[in-house]
Design a protein around this motif. Structure first.
Motif, PDB file in Angstrom:
ATOM      1  N   PHE A 145       0.817  -1.216   0.000  1.00  0.00           N
ATOM      2  CA  PHE A 145       0.000   0.000   0.000  1.00  0.00           C
ATOM      3  C   PHE A 145       0.850   1.264   0.000  1.00  0.00           C
ATOM      4  N   PHE A 146       0.263   2.334  -0.513  1.00  0.00           N
ATOM      5  CA  PHE A 146       0.913   3.635  -0.550  1.00  0.00           C
ATOM      6  C   PHE A 146       1.289   4.096   0.867  1.00  0.00           C
ATOM      7  N   LYS A 147       0.378   3.845   1.819  1.00  0.00           N
ATOM      8  CA  LYS A 147       0.628   4.177   3.218  1.00  0.00           C
ATOM      9  C   LYS A 147       0.098   3.029   4.072  1.00  0.00           C
ATOM     10  N   PRO A 148       0.463   2.946   5.330  1.00  0.00           N
ATOM     11  CA  PRO A 148      -0.046   1.853   6.167  1.00  0.00           C
ATOM     12  C   PRO A 148      -1.564   1.914   6.334  1.00  0.00           C
ATOM     13  N   ASP A 152      -5.065  -0.062   8.533  1.00  0.00           N
ATOM     14  CA  ASP A 152      -5.414  -0.707   9.808  1.00  0.00           C
ATOM     15  C   ASP A 152      -6.015  -2.073   9.495  1.00  0.00           C
ATOM     16  N   ALA A 153      -5.170  -3.092   9.448  1.00  0.00           N
ATOM     17  CA  ALA A 153      -5.632  -4.435   9.066  1.00  0.00           C
ATOM     18  C   ALA A 153      -6.685  -4.954  10.036  1.00  0.00           C
ATOM     19  N   GLN A 154      -6.528  -4.629  11.321  1.00  0.00           N
ATOM     20  CA  GLN A 154      -7.462  -5.124  12.341  1.00  0.00           C
ATOM     21  C   GLN A 154      -8.885  -4.616  12.108  1.00  0.00           C
ATOM     22  N   GLY A 155      -8.978  -3.347  11.730  1.00  0.00           N
ATOM     23  CA  GLY A 155     -10.307  -2.745  11.589  1.00  0.00           C
ATOM     24  C   GLY A 155     -10.948  -2.959  10.223  1.00  0.00           C
ATOM     25  N   SER A 156     -10.305  -3.749   9.367  1.00  0.00           N
ATOM     26  CA  SER A 156     -10.789  -3.918   7.991  1.00  0.00           C
ATOM     27  C   SER A 156     -11.602  -5.210   7.835  1.00  0.00           C
ATOM     28  N   THR A 157     -12.466  -5.232   6.827  1.00  0.00           N
ATOM     29  CA  THR A 157     -13.299  -6.421   6.592  1.00  0.00           C
ATOM     30  C   THR A 157     -13.259  -6.782   5.116  1.00  0.00           C
ATOM     31  N   MET A 211      -9.534  -0.005   6.277  1.00  0.00           N
ATOM     32  CA  MET A 211      -9.432   1.270   6.976  1.00  0.00           C
ATOM     33  C   MET A 211      -8.004   1.818   6.867  1.00  0.00           C
ATOM     34  N   LYS A 212      -7.899   3.103   6.589  1.00  0.00           N
ATOM     35  CA  LYS A 212      -6.569   3.736   6.564  1.00  0.00           C
ATOM     36  C   LYS A 212      -6.074   3.884   8.005  1.00  0.00           C
ATOM     37  N   LYS A 213      -4.781   3.746   8.160  1.00  0.00           N
ATOM     38  CA  LYS A 213      -4.208   3.898   9.505  1.00  0.00           C
ATOM     39  C   LYS A 213      -4.040   5.379   9.808  1.00  0.00           C
ATOM     40  N   LYS A 214      -4.517   5.755  10.964  1.00  0.00           N
ATOM     41  CA  LYS A 214      -4.400   7.162  11.354  1.00  0.00           C
ATOM     42  C   LYS A 214      -3.084   7.345  12.096  1.00  0.00           C
ATOM     43  N   GLY A 215      -2.211   8.160  11.544  1.00  0.00           N
ATOM     44  CA  GLY A 215      -0.924   8.406  12.201  1.00  0.00           C
ATOM     45  C   GLY A 215      -1.096   9.329  13.392  1.00  0.00           C
ATOM     46  N   ASP A 216      -0.121   9.307  14.288  1.00  0.00           N
ATOM     47  CA  ASP A 216      -0.201  10.157  15.482  1.00  0.00           C
ATOM     48  C   ASP A 216      -0.208  11.630  15.102  1.00  0.00           C
ATOM     49  N   ASP A 217       0.555  11.945  14.039  1.00  0.00           N
ATOM     50  CA  ASP A 217       0.651  13.356  13.658  1.00  0.00           C
ATOM     51  C   ASP A 217      -0.481  13.784  12.719  1.00  0.00           C
ATOM     52  N   ASP A 218      -1.253  12.813  12.222  1.00  0.00           N
ATOM     53  CA  ASP A 218      -2.357  13.158  11.306  1.00  0.00           C
ATOM     54  C   ASP A 218      -3.557  13.625  12.109  1.00  0.00           C
ATOM     55  N   GLU A 219      -3.884  14.876  11.980  1.00  0.00           N
ATOM     56  CA  GLU A 219      -5.065  15.346  12.683  1.00  0.00           C
ATOM     57  C   GLU A 219      -6.318  14.873  11.968  1.00  0.00           C
ATOM     58  N   GLU A 220      -6.257  14.817  10.662  1.00  0.00           N
ATOM     59  CA  GLU A 220      -7.388  14.256   9.922  1.00  0.00           C
ATOM     60  C   GLU A 220      -6.874  13.380   8.793  1.00  0.00           C
TER      61      GLU A 220
END
Length: 201
Positions: A56-59, A61-66, A79-88
């Motif tokens: 993938f282009f970016k990480p 969230d494998a756990q939250g995906s179906t 689901m896209k993984k939300k980084g700590d620095d990503d506010e949105e």
């Protein structure tokens, strides 16, 4: 040794998730392995072997995906993984890290595509819920309906609505007939009004 074909994939995205379709009908013996950075798939369709191995282009969230194996495709809501620095969350410029592979392997799912500034809501994932029957049905209806973001169930509702309208239309037609009939009844009524006068004379 049989040749292994590359599985064709389509994708669309929202700011928080990806919708990936492996466009193969009647997939059997499937093996799907979704990690936070990669997706591997193996399976048989139409007695041919297919495989897929993408980064993938970016990480994500494998756990939250179906995902679900449907009659005409394998569909995944990742689901896209939300980084700590990503506010949105943000839209990705492409699905794969490798630009060249993207051109050869990946198509945009125009039925589910929206522009970043037109995004109003997430994907219709109704075809990933419940039992296989419902999922398959929604998938078929989604394809037939071609209503894009409206998704599978929209197609079904539309159908039911049309039927309902049809029966109402019939009723309305009947009412219309009645209305026409009422003109005659009005003249009958006026005859009835005349009756007492006839009796008096």
């Amino acid at each position: 040794m049989s040749t292994v074909n590359t599985a064709p994939i389509k994708w669309a995205q929202r700011s928080d998730s990806l919708y990936i379709t492996i466009a193969l009908p009647d997939v059997k013996e499937e093996s799907i392995n979704l990690q936070n950075t990669t997706l591997t798939f193996k399976g048989k369709s139409d007695s041919k072997e297919y495989a897929l191995d993408i980064e993938f282009f970016k990480p994500v969230d494998a756990q939250g995906s179906t995902y679900k194996v449907l009659p005409r495709s394998v569909q995944m809501h990742v689901m896209k993984k939300k980084g700590d620095d990503d506010e949105e969350e943000e839209f990705w410029p492409r699905l794969l890290k490798d630009k060249a592979l993207e051109k050869n392997q990946v198509k945009i799912d125009w039925d589910r595509y929206v522009d970043e500034d037109e995004e109003e809501e997430g994907f219709d994932t109704s075809n990933l819920d419940g039992g296989m029957g419902m999922g398959g049905m929604a998938d078929m209806m989604g394809g037939m309906g071609g209503m894009g973001g409206m998704g599978g169930m929209g197609g079904m509702d539309m159908d039911a609505l049309m039927k309902q309208m049809g029966s109402m239309g019939g009723g309305m037609g009947g009412a219309g007939m009645g209305m026409d009939g009422e003109d005659d009844e009005d003249s009958d009524d006026s005859d009835d009004d005349d009756l007492p006068e006839l009796e008096e004379s």
